[in-house]
Design a protein around this motif. Structure first.
Motif, PDB file in Angstrom:
ATOM      1  N   ILE A 259      82.509 -81.066 -82.908  1.00 58.37           N
ATOM      2  CA  ILE A 259      82.964 -80.636 -81.587  1.00 58.37           C
ATOM      3  C   ILE A 259      81.774 -79.904 -80.960  1.00 58.37           C
ATOM      4  N   ALA A 260      80.932 -80.681 -80.314  1.00 53.06           N
ATOM      5  CA  ALA A 260      79.639 -80.157 -79.869  1.00 53.06           C
ATOM      6  C   ALA A 260      79.758 -79.408 -78.549  1.00 53.06           C
ATOM      7  N   TYR A 261      78.943 -78.388 -78.389  1.00 52.21           N
ATOM      8  CA  TYR A 261      78.905 -77.698 -77.104  1.00 52.21           C
ATOM      9  C   TYR A 261      77.467 -77.464 -76.651  1.00 52.21           C
ATOM     10  N   GLY A 262      77.308 -77.356 -75.345  1.00 54.97           N
ATOM     11  CA  GLY A 262      75.984 -77.163 -74.748  1.00 54.97           C
ATOM     12  C   GLY A 262      75.585 -75.694 -74.710  1.00 54.97           C
ATOM     13  N   THR A 263      74.477 -75.434 -74.061  1.00 56.98           N
ATOM     14  CA  THR A 263      73.879 -74.094 -74.064  1.00 56.98           C
ATOM     15  C   THR A 263      74.291 -73.301 -72.831  1.00 56.98           C
ATOM     16  N   MET A 264      74.416 -71.985 -73.032  1.00 59.82           N
ATOM     17  CA  MET A 264      74.689 -71.076 -71.925  1.00 59.82           C
ATOM     18  C   MET A 264      73.349 -70.726 -71.286  1.00 59.82           C
ATOM     19  N   MET A 265      73.223 -71.025 -69.994  1.00 61.56           N
ATOM     20  CA  MET A 265      71.938 -70.847 -69.318  1.00 61.56           C
ATOM     21  C   MET A 265      71.946 -69.620 -68.415  1.00 61.56           C
ATOM     22  N   GLY A 266      70.758 -69.070 -68.183  1.00 60.04           N
ATOM     23  CA  GLY A 266      70.607 -68.014 -67.177  1.00 60.04           C
ATOM     24  C   GLY A 266      70.457 -68.640 -65.805  1.00 60.04           C
ATOM     25  N   SER A 267      70.396 -67.791 -64.757  1.00 61.25           N
ATOM     26  CA  SER A 267      70.305 -68.350 -63.407  1.00 61.25           C
ATOM     27  C   SER A 267      68.976 -69.080 -63.195  1.00 61.25           C
ATOM     28  N   ASP A 268      67.996 -68.836 -64.083  1.00 61.28           N
ATOM     29  CA  ASP A 268      66.724 -69.548 -63.983  1.00 61.28           C
ATOM     30  C   ASP A 268      66.790 -70.941 -64.613  1.00 61.28           C
ATOM     31  N   GLY A 269      67.981 -71.319 -65.095  1.00 58.00           N
ATOM     32  CA  GLY A 269      68.122 -72.650 -65.677  1.00 58.00           C
ATOM     33  C   GLY A 269      67.587 -72.754 -67.097  1.00 58.00           C
ATOM     34  N   LYS A 270      67.201 -71.607 -67.679  1.00 54.40           N
ATOM     35  CA  LYS A 270      66.739 -71.625 -69.083  1.00 54.40           C
ATOM     36  C   LYS A 270      67.778 -70.893 -69.931  1.00 54.40           C
TER      37      LYS A 270
ATOM     38  N   GLY B 131      63.053 -61.279 -71.689  1.00 49.58           N
ATOM     39  CA  GLY B 131      62.927 -62.486 -72.493  1.00 49.58           C
ATOM     40  C   GLY B 131      63.522 -62.373 -73.888  1.00 49.58           C
ATOM     41  N   ASP B 132      64.219 -61.245 -74.179  1.00 50.47           N
ATOM     42  CA  ASP B 132      64.836 -61.098 -75.496  1.00 50.47           C
ATOM     43  C   ASP B 132      66.182 -61.798 -75.546  1.00 50.47           C
ATOM     44  N   ILE B 133      66.587 -62.085 -76.768  1.00 48.17           N
ATOM     45  CA  ILE B 133      67.919 -62.633 -76.997  1.00 48.17           C
ATOM     46  C   ILE B 133      68.947 -61.558 -76.672  1.00 48.17           C
ATOM     47  N   VAL B 134      70.040 -61.941 -76.008  1.00 43.38           N
ATOM     48  CA  VAL B 134      71.051 -60.955 -75.623  1.00 43.38           C
ATOM     49  C   VAL B 134      72.081 -60.815 -76.741  1.00 43.38           C
ATOM     50  N   LYS B 135      72.273 -59.581 -77.197  1.00 42.51           N
ATOM     51  CA  LYS B 135      73.313 -59.353 -78.209  1.00 42.51           C
ATOM     52  C   LYS B 135      74.672 -59.607 -77.572  1.00 42.51           C
ATOM     53  N   LEU B 136      75.548 -60.240 -78.311  1.00 41.24           N
ATOM     54  CA  LEU B 136      76.857 -60.564 -77.769  1.00 41.24           C
ATOM     55  C   LEU B 136      77.623 -59.296 -77.379  1.00 41.24           C
TER      56      LEU B 136
ATOM     57  N   LYS C 121      84.479 -74.759 -68.572  1.00 39.20           N
ATOM     58  CA  LYS C 121      83.433 -75.771 -68.392  1.00 39.20           C
ATOM     59  C   LYS C 121      83.603 -76.862 -69.444  1.00 39.20           C
ATOM     60  N   ASN C 122      83.226 -78.082 -69.072  1.00 39.34           N
ATOM     61  CA  ASN C 122      83.226 -79.152 -70.059  1.00 39.34           C
ATOM     62  C   ASN C 122      82.289 -78.724 -71.192  1.00 39.34           C
ATOM     63  N   ARG C 123      82.811 -78.664 -72.404  1.00 37.69           N
ATOM     64  CA  ARG C 123      82.027 -78.038 -73.474  1.00 37.69           C
ATOM     65  C   ARG C 123      80.723 -78.775 -73.800  1.00 37.69           C
ATOM     66  N   THR C 124      80.666 -80.071 -73.541  1.00 38.03           N
ATOM     67  CA  THR C 124      79.462 -80.797 -73.958  1.00 38.03           C
ATOM     68  C   THR C 124      78.263 -80.535 -73.046  1.00 38.03           C
ATOM     69  N   SER C 125      78.532 -79.947 -71.854  1.00 43.41           N
ATOM     70  CA  SER C 125      77.400 -79.702 -70.954  1.00 43.41           C
ATOM     71  C   SER C 125      76.868 -78.282 -71.104  1.00 43.41           C
ATOM     72  N   ASP C 126      75.630 -78.083 -70.662  1.00 39.61           N
ATOM     73  CA  ASP C 126      75.108 -76.729 -70.515  1.00 39.61           C
ATOM     74  C   ASP C 126      75.791 -76.124 -69.294  1.00 39.61           C
ATOM     75  N   TYR C 127      75.858 -74.800 -69.216  1.00 36.65           N
ATOM     76  CA  TYR C 127      76.374 -74.212 -67.982  1.00 36.65           C
ATOM     77  C   TYR C 127      75.628 -72.932 -67.659  1.00 36.65           C
ATOM     78  N   VAL C 128      75.613 -72.608 -66.374  1.00 36.09           N
ATOM     79  CA  VAL C 128      74.894 -71.422 -65.922  1.00 36.09           C
ATOM     80  C   VAL C 128      75.856 -70.233 -65.921  1.00 36.09           C
ATOM     81  N   PHE C 129      75.462 -69.211 -66.655  1.00 29.95           N
ATOM     82  CA  PHE C 129      76.276 -68.001 -66.762  1.00 29.95           C
ATOM     83  C   PHE C 129      76.062 -67.178 -65.501  1.00 29.95           C
ATOM     84  N   ASP C 130      77.158 -66.869 -64.794  1.00 29.63           N
ATOM     85  CA  ASP C 130      76.989 -66.182 -63.519  1.00 29.63           C
ATOM     86  C   ASP C 130      78.083 -65.134 -63.328  1.00 29.63           C
TER      87      ASP C 130
END
Ligand code: ARG
Length: 580
Positions: free
Chosen positions: A373-384, A391-396, A442-451
């Protein structure tokens, strides 16, 4: 009760078979694409007519004639439409009867599987060397929602949190922990309170001090060979790390507990059996001293076969080996029907390979369905991929706390007179719900922009909108002085009422679809549409000012809408509020 769509599909499929003599027909029943087509439509006749070289409209009519012979009371009318569709209009009495049953027993809103299955849901599964970060959010909440849906559908569910607790990193962490313990034992709890920092310090030591690095390497070997001191240090670390995870699960209202742990270390003693099993099937090859499996279906860009590494040249085992051992446990000992792996899309090759090897080597049973059950990546507003400004990883945990803070401001703005304690309570619920819903919708298989601004909005397909819709209905129900009215829907006269009624009864088929296909966004879309239909009903049909019988019927319809929203949100792991 069975979902309406399923009943219609079965009826039309058997009529199709009776008419054409074809055993397996797909009626392809969908909710009607336009209001004037009725409630549902069957689109499957055309394909079968084509296959039989028949006129599709004539075939549709013969199927309807067949259906008319013993029409269930659920259907008002069947009708041929266009090039060979069958339009279906449902009988209002039958709909009312279902709805009133659900009012007196909300459990009937969702039917349970006739043949319950045993289903493993493997989810969350962080690597325990570090704290959970935003990359773990999707798997954790999508998995938990699927667990809730499958349980509600009557299946037996086994949650498995396949945490990483056994790799080389743990040698480094143990060595560092032992070092601190020997130098300043009293400081250890404090050092461990921020696992991220602890990991970084250990890594710095590892990279800058050759002697330490050697100790670290030896520590893994000692850990894996069962040395008590190393195991004790390891356990201490794992304990700390799990406590971090549990804080998150708690905050997120995720149902995982210690009992669901399926740590990689669990399989330590079983890995050589996996090697033996593969060997006996003559699937193992040597490649640069490592033991690997080559399968013809996995070819790299250069045309060479891709290896699945089972055992490294130094004897160490890999992620794939552990997963094979887990498949064996799940299929042979637990006799599982489906094993779902809610894991990042980027691991899809890993799972394809592991599944293929497991089937080929008979490690997986004949019947088990292995599903990534694959899911895509959570992106920032910069699309990365989502990171902090630096540039650090965000703690949940930081992300969740920020959401609660933002929800607090939002609630304060909307309702400034609220006391501090309920305000904080609402903020927590809304903050967490917003993060979860934004993801699940969001459709889980796509990446999405966290906003932040869209997910915390009171308009649109968001948690605040749905929670507010629920609270609003509850406040309407509270306004009824007659309170405790006998809840039953007796009269449906306006089109807005009928649309809402039918929508409520469709929760069942949506839940069934999510149980089969594992896309929680279908449920989100449904709830959003349901709330929208309620608003339309509320605008078009006066409730409290209506005459006595109509008022009582409309109140009952509103009550059932609220219950449907509550049940649906609960399946997403989202808690409702009676007042906002
Ligand atoms: N711990 C792994 C990771 O962090 C995910 C494990 C997923 N589940 C599994 N059975 N492989 O990437």
């Amino acid at each position: 009760m069975e979902p309406i769509k399923q009943i219609l599909s079965l009826q039309i499929e058997s009529a199709l078979s009776a008419t054409t003599g074809i055993a397996d027909c797909n009626a392809n029943v969908i909710t009607a694409s336009k209001l004037e087509f009725g409630d549902y439509q069957a689109n499957g006749v055309m394909a079968i007519a084509k296959q039989l070289k028949q006129n599709p409209q004539e075939l549709a009519q013969s199927v309807i004639d067949q259906l008319e012979q013993d029409k269930s009371n659920l259907v008002e009318s069947f009708e041929v439409a266009g090039p060979g569709f069958i339009n279906i209009r449902l009988n209002l009495k039958a709909l009312l009867s279902r709805a009133n049953t659900a009012l007196s027993n909300p459990d009937t809103l969702i039917s349970t599987a006739e043949n319950p299955q045993t289903i493993v849901v493997d989810y969350s599964s962080p690597n325990l060397a570090k704290e959970m970060h935003v990359g773990h959010l999707r798997g954790t909440i999508i998995g938990d929602s699927l667990v809730r849906v499958l349980l509600k559908s009557g299946h037996r569910v086994i949650r498995q949190n396949h945490v990483g607790d056994w790799g080389t990193q743990f040698g480094m962490l143990i060595a560092y922990l032992q070092e601190i313990q020997s130098q300043k034992a009293n400081k250890l709890p404090q050092e461990l309170s921020d696992l991220e920092k602890f990991y970084r310090s250990a890594k710095d030591r590892f990279d800058s001090d050759e002697e330490f690095a050697n100790t670290a390497r030896k520590s893994v070997v000692q850990l894996q060979s069962g040395d008590p001191a190393h195991n004790q240090a390891w356990r201490r670390f794992i304990e700390e790390s799990l406590a971090h995870c549990e804080t998150i699960y708690d905050k997120l209202n995720v149902t995982l507990t210690r009992a669901d742990l399926d740590a990689e270390s669990r399989y330590n003693d079983d890995l050589e059996n996996i090697v033996a099993a593969l060997n006996s099937k003559e699937l193992l090859s040597e490649s640069d001293g490592a033991r690997v499996v080559f399968l013809s279906e996995f070819v790299g860009k250069d045309g060479d076969l891709l290896p699945v590494i089972i055992q490294k040249s130094d004897g160490g085992y890999l992620y794939s080996t552990t997963d094979l051992a887990a498949i064996r446990l799940r299929s042979n000992e637990w006799n599982v029907d489906r094993s779902l792996y809610v894991v990042d899309r980027r691991q899809s090759l890993h799972f394809q390979q592991v599944f293929a090897v497991a089937k080929k080597a008979n490690i997986a049973s004949e019947k088990i369905s292995l599903e990534h059950i694959a899911y895509g990546t959570m992106m920032g507003s910069d699309g990365k991929p989502f990171k902090t400004r630096s540039g650090d990883i965000v703690k949940l945990i930081d992300l969740l706390d920020e959401s609660i803070r933002r929800a607090y401001d939002l609630v304060s703005e909307k309702n400034p007179d609220l006391d501090e304690s309920p305000r904080q309570q609402i903020a927590e619920k809304v903050g967490i719900a917003s993060v979860k819903y934004a993801d699940l919708s969001k459709n889980r298989t796509s990446d999405y922009v966290f906003d932040w601004s869209t997910m915390l909005a009171f308009e649109g397909n968001t948690a605040p909108y749905l929670m507010y819709a629920y609270a609003r209905i509850k406040s309407i129900l509270r306004k009824d002085e007659a309170h405790g009215f006998n809840p039953s829907i007796q009269s449906i006269s306006e089109p807005e009422e009928r649309l809402l009624l039918l929508k409520i009864l469709q929760l069942d088929e949506i839940v069934q679809a999510v149980a089969n296909e594992c896309f929680p966004n279908q449920l989100c879309n449904y709830l959003y549409e349901l709330a929208g239909l309620f608003m339309r009903f509320y605008e078009a049909c006066p409730i409290l000012k209506a005459s006595k019988t109509i008022k009582s019927s409309r109140l009952a319809l509103a009550a059932l809408t609220a219950e449907t929203l509550r049940v649906g949100l609960d399946l997403l792991g989202i808690e409702t509020l009676e007042q906002m």
